[in-house]
Design an enzyme around this catalytic site. Sequence first.
Site, PDB file in Angstrom:
ATOM      1  N   TRP A 132      40.060  39.758  42.906  1.00 28.32           N
ATOM      2  CA  TRP A 132      40.540  39.864  44.296  1.00 28.32           C
ATOM      3  C   TRP A 132      40.191  41.214  44.928  1.00 28.32           C
ATOM      4  O   TRP A 132      40.349  41.380  46.131  1.00 28.32           O
ATOM      5  CB  TRP A 132      42.062  39.666  44.339  1.00 28.32           C
ATOM      6  N   LYS A 178      34.415  30.478  41.142  1.00 27.32           N
ATOM      7  CA  LYS A 178      35.878  30.393  41.179  1.00 27.32           C
ATOM      8  C   LYS A 178      36.413  31.758  41.629  1.00 27.32           C
ATOM      9  O   LYS A 178      36.430  32.718  40.868  1.00 27.32           O
ATOM     10  CB  LYS A 178      36.441  30.032  39.798  1.00 27.32           C
ATOM     11  N   ALA A 184      39.271  34.582  42.979  1.00 27.08           N
ATOM     12  CA  ALA A 184      40.655  34.888  42.613  1.00 27.08           C
ATOM     13  C   ALA A 184      41.611  34.150  43.545  1.00 27.08           C
ATOM     14  O   ALA A 184      41.318  33.958  44.730  1.00 27.08           O
ATOM     15  CB  ALA A 184      40.898  36.389  42.709  1.00 27.08           C
ATOM     16  N   GLU A 241      31.705  42.137  33.786  1.00 29.80           N
ATOM     17  CA  GLU A 241      32.000  43.369  34.536  1.00 29.80           C
ATOM     18  C   GLU A 241      33.506  43.562  34.463  1.00 29.80           C
ATOM     19  O   GLU A 241      34.257  42.907  35.188  1.00 29.80           O
ATOM     20  CB  GLU A 241      31.535  43.222  35.993  1.00 29.80           C
ATOM     21  N   CYS A 297      37.397  49.043  40.107  1.00 27.66           N
ATOM     22  CA  CYS A 297      37.112  49.290  38.690  1.00 27.66           C
ATOM     23  C   CYS A 297      36.452  50.649  38.477  1.00 27.66           C
ATOM     24  O   CYS A 297      36.498  51.194  37.379  1.00 27.66           O
ATOM     25  CB  CYS A 297      36.211  48.192  38.156  1.00 27.66           C
ATOM     26  N   GLU A 327      44.125  51.635  32.744  1.00 25.05           N
ATOM     27  CA  GLU A 327      43.549  51.515  34.087  1.00 25.05           C
ATOM     28  C   GLU A 327      44.724  51.394  35.062  1.00 25.05           C
ATOM     29  O   GLU A 327      45.505  50.441  34.982  1.00 25.05           O
ATOM     30  CB  GLU A 327      42.663  50.262  34.140  1.00 25.05           C
TER      31      GLU A 327
HETATM   32  P1  NAP Z   1      41.789  39.122  36.300  1.00 25.81           P
HETATM   33  O1  NAP Z   1      43.240  38.905  36.211  1.00 25.81           O
HETATM   34  O2  NAP Z   1      41.017  39.252  35.054  1.00 25.81           O
HETATM   35  O3  NAP Z   1      41.239  37.900  37.185  1.00 25.81           O
HETATM   36  C1  NAP Z   1      39.895  37.819  37.561  1.00 25.81           C
HETATM   37  C2  NAP Z   1      39.520  36.375  37.779  1.00 25.81           C
HETATM   38  O4  NAP Z   1      39.675  35.677  36.556  1.00 25.81           O
HETATM   39  C3  NAP Z   1      40.370  35.632  38.806  1.00 25.81           C
HETATM   40  O5  NAP Z   1      39.565  34.739  39.503  1.00 25.81           O
HETATM   41  C4  NAP Z   1      41.352  34.873  37.927  1.00 25.81           C
HETATM   42  O6  NAP Z   1      41.838  33.702  38.529  1.00 25.81           O
HETATM   43  C5  NAP Z   1      40.465  34.530  36.766  1.00 25.81           C
HETATM   44  N1  NAP Z   1      41.176  34.242  35.521  1.00 25.81           N
HETATM   45  C6  NAP Z   1      42.302  34.818  35.042  1.00 25.81           C
HETATM   46  N2  NAP Z   1      42.597  34.307  33.837  1.00 25.81           N
HETATM   47  C7  NAP Z   1      41.648  33.384  33.551  1.00 25.81           C
HETATM   48  C8  NAP Z   1      41.392  32.521  32.439  1.00 25.81           C
HETATM   49  N3  NAP Z   1      42.201  32.507  31.366  1.00 25.81           N
HETATM   50  N4  NAP Z   1      40.317  31.723  32.493  1.00 25.81           N
HETATM   51  C9  NAP Z   1      39.487  31.728  33.546  1.00 25.81           C
HETATM   52  N5  NAP Z   1      39.673  32.533  34.620  1.00 25.81           N
HETATM   53  C10 NAP Z   1      40.731  33.352  34.611  1.00 25.81           C
HETATM   54  O7  NAP Z   1      41.404  40.413  37.129  1.00 25.81           O
HETATM   55  P2  NAP Z   1      41.934  40.868  38.547  1.00 25.81           P
HETATM   56  O8  NAP Z   1      43.316  41.372  38.394  1.00 25.81           O
HETATM   57  O9  NAP Z   1      41.676  39.812  39.575  1.00 25.81           O
HETATM   58  O10 NAP Z   1      40.920  42.061  38.873  1.00 25.81           O
HETATM   59  C11 NAP Z   1      41.151  43.352  38.463  1.00 25.81           C
HETATM   60  C12 NAP Z   1      40.305  43.699  37.255  1.00 25.81           C
HETATM   61  O11 NAP Z   1      38.919  43.484  37.553  1.00 25.81           O
HETATM   62  C13 NAP Z   1      40.407  45.160  36.891  1.00 25.81           C
HETATM   63  O12 NAP Z   1      40.507  45.311  35.505  1.00 25.81           O
HETATM   64  C14 NAP Z   1      39.076  45.739  37.389  1.00 25.81           C
HETATM   65  O13 NAP Z   1      38.682  46.903  36.727  1.00 25.81           O
HETATM   66  C15 NAP Z   1      38.154  44.612  37.157  1.00 25.81           C
HETATM   67  N6  NAP Z   1      36.941  44.748  37.992  1.00 25.81           N
HETATM   68  C16 NAP Z   1      35.760  45.081  37.381  1.00 25.81           C
HETATM   69  C17 NAP Z   1      34.622  45.252  38.151  1.00 25.81           C
HETATM   70  C18 NAP Z   1      33.306  45.613  37.506  1.00 25.81           C
HETATM   71  O14 NAP Z   1      32.276  45.446  38.162  1.00 25.81           O
HETATM   72  N7  NAP Z   1      33.275  46.080  36.265  1.00 25.81           N
HETATM   73  C19 NAP Z   1      34.675  45.078  39.521  1.00 25.81           C
HETATM   74  C20 NAP Z   1      35.885  44.741  40.108  1.00 25.81           C
HETATM   75  C21 NAP Z   1      37.020  44.570  39.318  1.00 25.81           C
HETATM   76  P3  NAP Z   1      43.300  33.636  39.215  1.00 25.81           P
HETATM   77  O15 NAP Z   1      43.273  34.630  40.317  1.00 25.81           O
HETATM   78  O16 NAP Z   1      43.381  32.244  39.712  1.00 25.81           O
HETATM   79  O17 NAP Z   1      44.275  33.956  38.153  1.00 25.81           O
END
Ligand code: NAP
Length: 486
Positions: free
Chosen positions: A157, A181, A183, A256, A290, A387
């Site tokens: 998101w 898919k 967020a 990522e 991130c 983080e």
């Molecule tokens: P997240 O909780 O891991 O969720 C990311 C995506 O994964 C969402 O679409 C979520 O769907 C989905 N998801 C969650 N659990 C899942 C599962 N068991 N199976 C399949 N899909 C699943 O992360 P977030 O809170 O949205 O984002 C923050 C994180 O992203 C931070 O750790 C940040 O550092 C990282 N990030 C990394 C980068 C990079 O380029 N390295 C860039 C941006 C962000 P739902 O929303 O429907 O739960």
Amino acid sequence: MSFQLSDSALLRNASFIDGVWQEGEGHKLPVVNPATGAVVAEVLTTDRKGTEKAIAAAEVAMTAWKAQPAKQRAQVLRRWFELMMTHQEDLAQIMTIEQGKAIAESRGEVAYGAAFMEWFGEQAKRIDGDVIPAPSADKRVVCIKQPVGVVAAITPWNFPNAMIARKAAPALAAGCSIVIKPASETPLSALAMAELAHRAGVPPGVVNVVVGASSAIGPALTESPVVRKLTFTGSTDVGRQLEQACAQTLKRTSMELGGNAPFIVFDDADLDAAVAGALVSKYRNSGQTCVCTNRILVQEGVYEEFVDRLVAATAALKMGDGLDPNTDQGPLVNEGAVDDVERLVALSTAAGATVALGGARSDLGPCFYQPTILTDVTPDMAVFRNEIFGPVAPVTVFHDESEAIALANDTEFGLAAYFYTRDIGRVWRVAEALDYGMVGINEGIISNEMAPFGGVKWSGSGREGSKYGIEDYLDIKYILMGGLDR
Ligand code: NAP
């Protein structure tokens, strides 16, 4: 604050599968503006069946898409880029009402996302193969590159537009189709992008967006033998689970994941530049990126002066609704995010950190947390190890270069790192010694479409953007021709 779109058809409220906006009864996902708590839209969700339909459509559509000359795929991506820029303001407003970020940042993210469409459209024409020296005179060896297959993309998101663009653009350029898919907090930006993809001439089934519960959509994507690649941006915990799920069908993956970026200020740094860099690197998107600075390490000779200046600069940030053009700091994405930040600050102050600024929720609303600076932070504290994903800047003192490098590398993560110095020898020594995928020197913002974005260690694998980014969507095929002397 209210929002007004000049093109209301960009506000979509259902999944986009095989070129069709889904209709019917079913669970509706409320999309909440974190600045106000208002429900700004309700999106009809899809499930495992809908995801399977999208995968099947993507498989069919890919046959014709990959057969198009690269130049034609490039033209479609170019139109998608132009449409995103034409509708930059609408896309930015949609982003701010679902995610909260300040409108100027949303506009910047749309331009950043669009740049990947432009860049990878150009790169589509440069998917070159190789002619390799043959082992004998009657043979010739060539390599060609082909699209990896149907791609699944799962996105977070915090960058509702750009994290999709960074995946869809190279996938389409390579000749792949994609099932995205987004967020659950931010489906509207993804759906608006799908609408523009359709207008740009992306054929039905080549880009699909499925909105719904990750517990239903995730397994449909990871278990499908048709999906040959999963590209994920999100937390390290979920990335690890997805890697395991993809192992069953031996998919290629790009991950990522999370970061824990150090921001090192040496005694010889230009302090004005360092304070400006720390401000933008720490508080961008209210600390929810991130690559946000997660730990500020300052050499003892400039420690007090740097902290004083950073406190003054941070205190001047204006918090508020992201739609207000005067806002620097929007809300966090939801109340759970504020709870997490509050817990990390409480753990760290209980362990001896000092609050130099902020350190509490704001009375602007349940999703707002004050820009915060903690000093006297040590490596055992929660804010140093985790983080933060919020507007909290922990500051730690160090004495010499080797201590700074050791502190910076004292984490499982390895995404972005930053340091400020005027010494050219130190520039190279420290850049090479940091265990990170990306290093900013005398700069607090480093992302652009021409450079390879990605991490090492627990921050993941693969690169997005740059000439390397398209390789994640290509397979190499080796072709040996024999009997050429007859
Ligand atoms: P997240 O909780 O891991 O969720 C990311 C995506 O994964 C969402 O679409 C979520 O769907 C989905 N998801 C969650 N659990 C899942 C599962 N068991 N199976 C399949 N899909 C699943 O992360 P977030 O809170 O949205 O984002 C923050 C994180 O992203 C931070 O750790 C940040 O550092 C990282 N990030 C990394 C980068 C990079 O380029 N390295 C860039 C941006 C962000 P739902 O929303 O429907 O739960």
